[in-house]
Design an enzyme around this catalytic site. Structure first.
Site, PDB file in Angstrom:
ATOM      1  N   ASP A 295       0.565  -1.269   0.061  1.00 21.53           N
ATOM      2  CA  ASP A 295       0.316  -0.419   0.430  1.00 21.53           C
ATOM      3  C   ASP A 295       0.471   1.485   0.012  1.00 21.53           C
ATOM      4  O   ASP A 295       1.214   1.798   0.659  1.00 21.53           O
ATOM      5  CB  ASP A 295      -1.342  -0.169   1.542  1.00 21.53           C
ATOM      6  N   GLU A 327      -1.893  10.931  -0.711  1.00 23.71           N
ATOM      7  CA  GLU A 327      -3.767   9.861  -0.093  1.00 23.71           C
ATOM      8  C   GLU A 327      -3.785   9.683   0.655  1.00 23.71           C
ATOM      9  O   GLU A 327      -5.141   9.657   1.476  1.00 23.71           O
ATOM     10  CB  GLU A 327      -2.909   8.801  -1.334  1.00 23.71           C
ATOM     11  N   GLU A 328      -2.003   9.166   1.802  1.00 24.24           N
ATOM     12  CA  GLU A 328      -2.697   8.542   2.883  1.00 24.24           C
ATOM     13  C   GLU A 328      -3.389   9.522   4.202  1.00 24.24           C
ATOM     14  O   GLU A 328      -3.561   9.110   4.975  1.00 24.24           O
ATOM     15  CB  GLU A 328      -1.815   7.746   3.754  1.00 24.24           C
ATOM     16  N   ASP A 356      -4.357   0.144  -6.421  1.00 24.74           N
ATOM     17  CA  ASP A 356      -4.497   0.833  -5.379  1.00 24.74           C
ATOM     18  C   ASP A 356      -4.181  -0.371  -4.494  1.00 24.74           C
ATOM     19  O   ASP A 356      -5.469  -1.403  -4.014  1.00 24.74           O
ATOM     20  CB  ASP A 356      -5.465   1.972  -4.319  1.00 24.74           C
TER      21      ASP A 356
END
Length: 513
Positions: A295, A327-328, A356
């Site tokens: 990830d 994104e996180e 993803d």
């Protein structure tokens, strides 16, 4: 590229044995989108070559506190690694900076049992513990003292009212660490009562009923004013700590919240119709807790290798590859990119494909539910065609597949919100594999599809090679096909869709027990 960054990137490339010069999947004379050219591309995009990029990202993380989180040198080197290869391959590469709020920690969190058999617990969602939102910094060592626990847990949620009343702290020893159980009242009430009783720190564990065992929420204290470090743990951790009276623990929380700059990397082919753009994307960043090799090193590596192998083709449609930052922290990179597009620029993007987590160790082959028939939430018109094209790929390979929810959980969210047809692949995160899925895909029922999701153990060992290889071939198949023929996708004018973003990165804040 600054010289010290260039040396680090080249060192990582060398260590991973990455071949820098892209291999063309077809010569200019026959790169016309035939089935043969797509087959050549798929053959060139081998799982072995894709994994070399994962080794490079692992090496970058190893040199930078085992993380590639946005706003740190680990991410910046990941950015430079991707941009370096794509520029060498001949793409027009744009580095798009943007500011964001970095919410993390300076020194790694610590939660350790120091009495009896010592044990260090793992930080992170779906791991052992997290710091509650609004917890102040603090380093504490002391004795845990249980506060009105209900063990075994009651049959229904909120059977426990641990810490909800001042009377629960009768006989509490000032200076001890309050061990409380989720239930009945808010986390803030529990912690405020612990402070009033003289606790030096607070630990609240999940209550223990089905659906209330893991760290699957974002616990918040509801604002400033708390004066002691406060952690939330899984039921298993709390139950373990409560089993022995007088257990001692060490806690450390060293948070930081500040504005930082991070980046998107956008690579575009120099050939192809600029009014018919085929776009692929994957987020480049990890969480702070680990190197993020599944990830989302896996999605990054998959589209990177496809881009390199396509570099010397002559696509009919312009190809655009995006590697998203932050994104996180809530899909910030892709949202920034989409927000910056003019309506005319958006209209030129015929479709967007998102990748993803494509190599989860306990995988399923998930395809985003573009037509909505599985989960009731369809994508913009054309998303159903993308889903069908992925299904055809897996069927032709003799591989099982399943639908995965299309709710805006990853970087496709900003695209479907403005009506751009989208699709993609996802092999799973925190959700437990069912018995039925284990029978179909193999693997182990009853454990997460990615047991190292958002954790320190999301390393090169956390990758399923078969899933990585098959999904990379699926990316190559659709990219190679859409480069020359997008069929009916994009023929319906996009209409903005109203959607709720449910990112897999940050759970909604939850102040209630």
């Amino acid at each position: 590229m600054r010289s010290h960054l260039r040396k680090s990137v080249i060192g990582a490339i060398t260590a991973a044995a990455v071949v820098l010069a892209p291999i063309a999947f077809a010569s200019p004379a026959d790169a016309h989108g035939s089935k043969d050219s797509v087959r050549q591309l798929v053959k060139a995009v081998s799982g072995k070559n894709v994994k070399k990029h994962l080794w490079a990202l692992q090496a970058i993380a190893k040199l930078n506190d085992d993380t590639r989180v946005s706003g740190t040198r680990g991410f910046d080197l990941s950015r430079d690694y991707v941009a370096y290869l794509l520029r060498r391959a001949g793409y027009d590469v744009t580095i798009q900076p943007f500011e964001f709020t970095f919410d993390g920690y300076i020194t790694p969190p610590v939660f350790k049992r120091t009495s009896g058999t010592q044990k260090t617990y793992t930080y992170g969602f779906f791991s052992d513990y997290v710091a509650m939102q609004d917890s102040p910094a603090g380093a504490v060592s002391g004795t845990l003292q249980a506060v009105d626990l209900v063990l075994p847990p009651g049959p229904v949620a909120n059977s426990s009212s641990s810490g909800c009343e001042a009377a629960d702290f009768a006989g509490f020893t000032a200076g001890n660490i309050a061990l409380m159980q989720r239930g009945t009242c808010s986390f803030r009430i529990k912690v405020d009562n612990a402070i009033a009783a003289g606790a030096s720190a607070a630990v609240v564990f999940n209550e223990g009923q089905e659906g209330r065992t893991e760290i699957d929420l974002n616990p918040t204290l509801g604002g400033p004013g708390v004066t002691i470090p406060s952690f939330f743990t899984s039921f298993a951790v709390g139950n373990e700590l409560a089993a022995t009276a007088g257990t001692t623990v060490q806690m450390n929380w060293d948070p930081i919240v500040e504005t930082r700059t991070t980046y998107n990397v956008i690579a575009q082919s120099r050939k192809g119709n600029p009014d018919n753009v085929v776009m692929l994307g994957a987020h480049l960043d990890s969480v702070q807790e680990g190197p993020g090799i599944n990830d989302n090193g896996s999605g990054t590596a998959g589209i990177l290798e496809v881009a390199l192998q396509m570099a010397r083709s002559k696509p009919k449609n312009q190809m655009r590859f995006a590697f998203w930052g932050a994104e996180e922290f809530g899909l910030l990179g892709s949202q920034h990119y989409v927000n910056a597009l003019t309506p005319e620029e958006r209209a030129k993007i015929t479709l967007y494909l998102n990748f993803d987590m494509i190599a989860s160790p306990n995988y399923t082959f998930g395809i985003y539910d573009g037509d909505g028939d599985a989960f009731g939430t369809a994508g913009p018109p054309g998303s159903d065609v993308i889903e069908e094209d992925f299904e055809k790929f897996f069927a032709n390979r003799g591989q099982p597949f399943t639908a995965t929810a299309f709710t805006g959980r990853s970087d496709y969210g900003p695209f479907i919100a403005v009506g751009i047809p989208s699709g993609g692949l996802f092999t799973g995160a925190e959700v437990l594999k069912t018995e039925e899925e284990a029978a179909i895909f193999g693997g182990t029922a009853g454990i997460p599809l990615d047991p190292c999701y958002h954790s320190v153990c999301d390393t090169i060992r956390n990758v399923n090679d078969k899933a990585l290889d098959v999904n990379s071939d699926a990316i190559a198949t659709l990219a190679g096909t859409y480069a020359f023929n997008t069929g009916t996708i994009g023929t319906t004018p996009p209409a903005p869709a109203s959607r709720t973003t449910d990112t897999h990165t940050h759970k909604p804040a939850d102040s209630a027990s």
